[in-house]
Design a protein around this motif. Sequence first.
Motif, PDB file in Angstrom:
ATOM      1  N   PRO A  29      -7.983   5.540  19.941  1.00  0.00           N
ATOM      2  CA  PRO A  29      -9.009   4.603  20.384  1.00  0.00           C
ATOM      3  C   PRO A  29     -10.293   5.255  19.418  1.00  0.00           C
ATOM      4  O   PRO A  29     -11.267   4.069  19.216  1.00  0.00           O
ATOM      5  N   ASN A  30     -10.145   6.385  18.937  1.00  0.00           N
ATOM      6  CA  ASN A  30     -11.294   6.548  17.728  1.00  0.00           C
ATOM      7  C   ASN A  30     -10.932   6.050  16.316  1.00  0.00           C
ATOM      8  O   ASN A  30     -11.769   6.097  15.385  1.00  0.00           O
ATOM      9  N   LEU A  31      -9.800   5.812  16.218  1.00  0.00           N
ATOM     10  CA  LEU A  31      -9.183   5.326  14.841  1.00  0.00           C
ATOM     11  C   LEU A  31      -9.924   3.830  14.515  1.00  0.00           C
ATOM     12  O   LEU A  31      -9.587   2.868  15.135  1.00  0.00           O
ATOM     13  N   LYS A  32     -10.913   3.751  13.766  1.00  0.00           N
ATOM     14  CA  LYS A  32     -11.627   2.605  13.277  1.00  0.00           C
ATOM     15  C   LYS A  32     -11.223   1.971  12.003  1.00  0.00           C
ATOM     16  O   LYS A  32     -11.330   0.896  11.774  1.00  0.00           O
ATOM     17  N   ASN A  33     -10.876   2.998  10.961  1.00  0.00           N
ATOM     18  CA  ASN A  33     -10.788   2.575   9.702  1.00  0.00           C
ATOM     19  C   ASN A  33      -9.169   3.142   9.232  1.00  0.00           C
ATOM     20  O   ASN A  33      -8.981   4.226   9.464  1.00  0.00           O
ATOM     21  N   LEU A  34      -8.421   2.175   8.596  1.00  0.00           N
ATOM     22  CA  LEU A  34      -7.150   2.440   7.890  1.00  0.00           C
ATOM     23  C   LEU A  34      -7.239   1.914   6.397  1.00  0.00           C
ATOM     24  O   LEU A  34      -7.343   0.935   6.354  1.00  0.00           O
ATOM     25  N   ALA A  35      -6.791   3.038   5.570  1.00  0.00           N
ATOM     26  CA  ALA A  35      -6.589   2.143   4.245  1.00  0.00           C
ATOM     27  C   ALA A  35      -5.060   2.301   3.937  1.00  0.00           C
ATOM     28  O   ALA A  35      -4.196   3.433   4.224  1.00  0.00           O
ATOM     29  N   LEU A  36      -4.481   1.009   3.519  1.00  0.00           N
ATOM     30  CA  LEU A  36      -3.168   0.925   3.448  1.00  0.00           C
ATOM     31  C   LEU A  36      -2.783   0.401   1.998  1.00  0.00           C
ATOM     32  O   LEU A  36      -1.939  -0.370   1.866  1.00  0.00           O
ATOM     33  N   ASN A  37      -3.565   0.937   1.063  1.00  0.00           N
ATOM     34  CA  ASN A  37      -3.399   0.241  -0.433  1.00  0.00           C
ATOM     35  C   ASN A  37      -2.153   1.099  -0.960  1.00  0.00           C
ATOM     36  O   ASN A  37      -1.778   2.174  -0.739  1.00  0.00           O
ATOM     37  N   PHE A  38      -1.342   0.203  -1.656  1.00  0.00           N
ATOM     38  CA  PHE A  38       0.026   0.431  -2.376  1.00  0.00           C
ATOM     39  C   PHE A  38       0.846   1.318  -1.315  1.00  0.00           C
ATOM     40  O   PHE A  38       1.226   2.266  -1.769  1.00  0.00           O
ATOM     41  N   THR A  39       1.004   0.775  -0.243  1.00  0.00           N
ATOM     42  CA  THR A  39       2.064   1.437   0.686  1.00  0.00           C
ATOM     43  C   THR A  39       3.352   0.729   0.960  1.00  0.00           C
ATOM     44  O   THR A  39       4.292   1.136   1.660  1.00  0.00           O
ATOM     45  N   ASN A  40       3.548  -0.333   0.391  1.00  0.00           N
ATOM     46  CA  ASN A  40       4.742  -1.260   0.482  1.00  0.00           C
ATOM     47  C   ASN A  40       4.998  -1.741   1.777  1.00  0.00           C
ATOM     48  O   ASN A  40       5.987  -2.220   2.188  1.00  0.00           O
ATOM     49  N   LEU A  41       3.691  -1.876   2.487  1.00  0.00           N
ATOM     50  CA  LEU A  41       4.270  -2.596   4.151  1.00  0.00           C
ATOM     51  C   LEU A  41       4.108  -4.187   3.760  1.00  0.00           C
ATOM     52  O   LEU A  41       3.389  -4.545   3.078  1.00  0.00           O
ATOM     53  N   ASN A  42       4.905  -4.507   4.566  1.00  0.00           N
ATOM     54  CA  ASN A  42       4.842  -5.941   4.394  1.00  0.00           C
ATOM     55  C   ASN A  42       3.821  -6.842   5.184  1.00  0.00           C
ATOM     56  O   ASN A  42       3.307  -6.094   6.205  1.00  0.00           O
ATOM     57  N   TRP A  43       3.697  -7.998   5.240  1.00  0.00           N
ATOM     58  CA  TRP A  43       2.749  -8.394   6.085  1.00  0.00           C
ATOM     59  C   TRP A  43       2.849  -8.693   7.617  1.00  0.00           C
ATOM     60  O   TRP A  43       2.418  -8.708   8.289  1.00  0.00           O
ATOM     61  N   LYS A  44       4.271  -8.824   7.978  1.00  0.00           N
ATOM     62  CA  LYS A  44       4.868  -8.634   9.271  1.00  0.00           C
ATOM     63  C   LYS A  44       4.110  -7.275   9.948  1.00  0.00           C
ATOM     64  O   LYS A  44       3.964  -7.476  11.212  1.00  0.00           O
ATOM     65  N   SER A  45       4.379  -6.219   9.363  1.00  0.00           N
ATOM     66  CA  SER A  45       4.074  -5.096   9.770  1.00  0.00           C
ATOM     67  C   SER A  45       2.506  -5.050   9.945  1.00  0.00           C
ATOM     68  O   SER A  45       1.991  -4.377  10.850  1.00  0.00           O
ATOM     69  N   ILE A  46       1.825  -5.449   8.801  1.00  0.00           N
ATOM     70  CA  ILE A  46       0.442  -5.589   8.965  1.00  0.00           C
ATOM     71  C   ILE A  46      -0.015  -6.387  10.275  1.00  0.00           C
ATOM     72  O   ILE A  46      -1.143  -6.003  10.939  1.00  0.00           O
ATOM     73  N   GLN A  47       0.472  -7.554  10.441  1.00  0.00           N
ATOM     74  CA  GLN A  47       0.110  -8.435  11.437  1.00  0.00           C
ATOM     75  C   GLN A  47       0.323  -7.726  12.915  1.00  0.00           C
ATOM     76  O   GLN A  47      -0.295  -7.841  13.864  1.00  0.00           O
TER      77      GLN A  47
END
Length: 70
Positions: A29-47
């Motif tokens: 619940p305290n996690l507000k910001n997440l940086a995922l630059n250059f991680t190879n995640l696809n859009w489905k994972s992000i969604q």
Amino acid sequence: LDVIPGLRFLNLTSNPLTQLTELVAKQYPNLKNLALNFTNLNWKSIQHLLTAMPKLVFTVNLSLLYSVRG
């Protein structure tokens, strides 16, 4: 992440990730910001992550610098 329950910013930039199953399965619940630059995640994972954690704000940095080899 379980040992840092008050974590508000997580930078996973440049880590070769394929999914974020553990992050989505548990609630941070305290996690507000997440940086995922250059991680190879696809859009489905992000969604999926956005659906599971709607209050999360992604920190996105766009780098226009590139290496010039001469």
